[in-house]
Design an enzyme around this catalytic site. Structure first.
Site, short mmCIF file in Angstrom:
data_model
loop_
_atom_site.label_atom_id
_atom_site.label_comp_id
_atom_site.label_asym_id
_atom_site.label_seq_id
_atom_site.Cartn_x
_atom_site.Cartn_y
_atom_site.Cartn_z
CE LYS A 197 52.54 74.00 -5.85
NZ LYS A 197 51.47 73.01 -5.64
NE ARG B 61 59.38 62.18 7.49
CZ ARG B 61 58.56 62.67 6.59
NH1 ARG B 61 58.29 61.99 5.49
NH2 ARG B 61 57.99 63.83 6.78
N GLY C 182 54.73 69.32 6.70
CA GLY C 182 53.37 69.83 6.82
C GLY C 182 52.88 69.80 8.26
N GLY D 247 60.52 67.72 6.15
CA GLY D 247 61.18 66.73 5.35
C GLY D 247 62.35 67.32 4.56
C1 3PG Z 1 55.34 63.96 4.65
O1 3PG Z 1 56.27 63.49 4.00
O2 3PG Z 1 55.09 65.18 4.65
C2 3PG Z 1 54.52 63.05 5.50
O3 3PG Z 1 55.02 61.75 5.46
C3 3PG Z 1 53.08 63.10 5.07
O4 3PG Z 1 52.97 62.70 3.75
P1 3PG Z 1 51.78 63.27 2.85
O5 3PG Z 1 52.05 64.74 2.69
O6 3PG Z 1 51.83 62.51 1.57
O7 3PG Z 1 50.50 63.02 3.62
MG MG Z 2 54.32 66.65 3.07
#
Ligand code: 3PG
Ligand code: MG
Length: 399
Positions: A206, A41, A380, A356
């Site tokens: 999940k 990232r 996400g 990620g």
């Molecule tokens: C992630 O790692 O999915 C993003 O950086 C967002 O982080 P978060 O899910 O804690 O908002």
């Molecule tokens: Mg996340």
């Protein structure tokens, strides 16, 4: 779409101007040493940062790391990230020990043209993630004071309605950075008219996290392959016992319903690697998916499943993969993820790795990143994009 881009901003001229860049530098850290275990990232945001420094901007970078609870928490400090970012940029990065306080003000004030500062973790401040518009707005005011323009290059966070993502762009001239643009461009190829067959591979722990995307994808995809921890809830829905594997009991009915409606598009594991315990050195063997012994925990998909999934992937023209197939951090349970990743890498399909975890898996397993069409920095965020949801960070750039 009326999103202005970094090139538009550069064309206006940024020399001597302060540009606030929201990045997603939420990188995984080693629990013991605190070392950055995957800097993907950080690398992903370099093109935007270099373009700005090269044009003489004073670059103020902000990001979250982890999920601290609105107050400083040293284990989530961005300081190590500042160090790594400096190495990758080949120039020192000035680190502010707070986000909008005295250190941040002094650091931003001292920036020379072409220099970079990184503010401390946005989530050390309650205003960043607050549900209260006024509280978020007040924090956004403080952040916005550090920039003459705003660049969103935090694709991984565009699905969050947070101050730095959603409220700051309302206060400053705003553009999309190179990473955000590229991500949106690639993902829009999947929601538009993907070349067929379009095969999606989903893993991760999940079902509840993936439910909305499964619903959204079912009508669109030709095949949906499900592995990882979430497959056990589906196996249970098929009437199989899953031992002590991960199970979301309250989702079993939903999974049964999805299977019924899926017109045979959903493929589940036919064998799994079942272990005595959730541990790297646990005794384990491959068992049929409908014969998981009661005291055992499934930690990976088995070789027959890898072969079956691979056969489905081989003819694909478009592939989206999100989520590991097993506990790939433990070598004994990494074969499934590796097998699927290698198959995807070898196809001629347009391949997108979302998330990620799956992106980190590609790198942790030493696979060649360039053999994938695109590795998204957003987990996400990419899922919510595919669900067709309005992403607050993108919507904010459109206005
Ligand atoms: C992630 O790692 O999915 C993003 O950086 C967002 O982080 P978060 O899910 O804690 O908002
Ligand atoms: Mg996340």
């Amino acid at each position: 779409m009326s999103i202005r881009t970094l090139d538009d901003l550069l064309a206006e001229g940024v020399s001597g101007r302060r540009v606030l860049v929201r990045a997603d530098l939420n990188v995984p850290l080693d629990k013991q040493s605190g070392d950055i275990t995957d800097d993907g990232r950080i690398r992903a945001v370099l093109p935007t940062l270099s373009a700005l420094t090269g044009a003489g901007a004073k670059v103020v970078v902000c990001s979250h790391l982890g999920r601290p609870k609105g107050a400083p928490d040293p284990q989530f400090s961005l300081r190590p990230v500042a160090g790594r970012l400096g190495e990758l940029l080949g120039a020192p990065v000035h680190f502010a020990t707070d986000t909008v306080g005295e250190s941040a003000s002094a650091t931003v004030d001292a920036l020379a043209d072409g220099e970079v500062a990184l503010l401390e973790n946005l989530r050390f401040n309650k205003g960043e993630t607050s549900k209260d518009d006024a509280e978020r707005g007040a924090f956004a005011d403080q952040l916005a004071a550090f920039g003459d323009a705003y660049v969103d290059d935090a694709f991984g966070a565009v699905h969050r309605r947070h101050a730095s993502v959603h409220d700051v762009p309302a206060r400053l001239p705003h553009v999309a950075g190179r990473l955000v643009l590229r991500e949106v461009e690639v993902l829009s190829r999947l929601t538009g008219e993907p070349e067929r067959p379009y095969v999606v591979v989903l893993g991760g722990s999940k079902v509840s996290d993936k439910l909305a995307v499964i619903e959204a994808l079912l009508p669109t995809v030709d095949r949906l392959l499900i592995g990882g921890g979430m497959c056990f809830t589906f196996l249970k829905a098929q009437g199989h016992e899953v031992g002590s594997s991960l199970l979301e009991e309250e989702m079993v009915e939903t999974c049964r319903n999805l299977l019924e409606r899926s017109e045979g598009k959903i493929m589940l594991p036919v064998d799994v690697v079942a272990a005595d315990a959730f541990a790297p050195d646990a005794a384990h063997d491959t068992v049929p998916a409908d014969g998981i012994p009661s005291k055992r925990v499934g930690l990976d998909i088995g070789p027959e499943t890898v072969a079956g999934f691979s056969a489905a992937l081989k003819g694909a023209r478009t592939i989206f993969w999100n989520g590991p197939m097993g506990v790939f951090e433990m070598p004994a349970f990494a074969h499934g993820t590796r097998g699927i990743a290698e198959t995807i890498a070898k196809t001629d399909a347009f391949t997108v790795v979302g998330g990620g975890d799956s992106a980190a898996a590609v790198r942790a397993l030493g696979l060649d990143e360039s053999s994938f069409g695109h590795i998204s920095t957003g987990g996400g965020a990419s899922l919510e994009y595919l669900e067709g949801k309005t992403l607050p960070g993108i919507a904010a750039l459109e206005n």
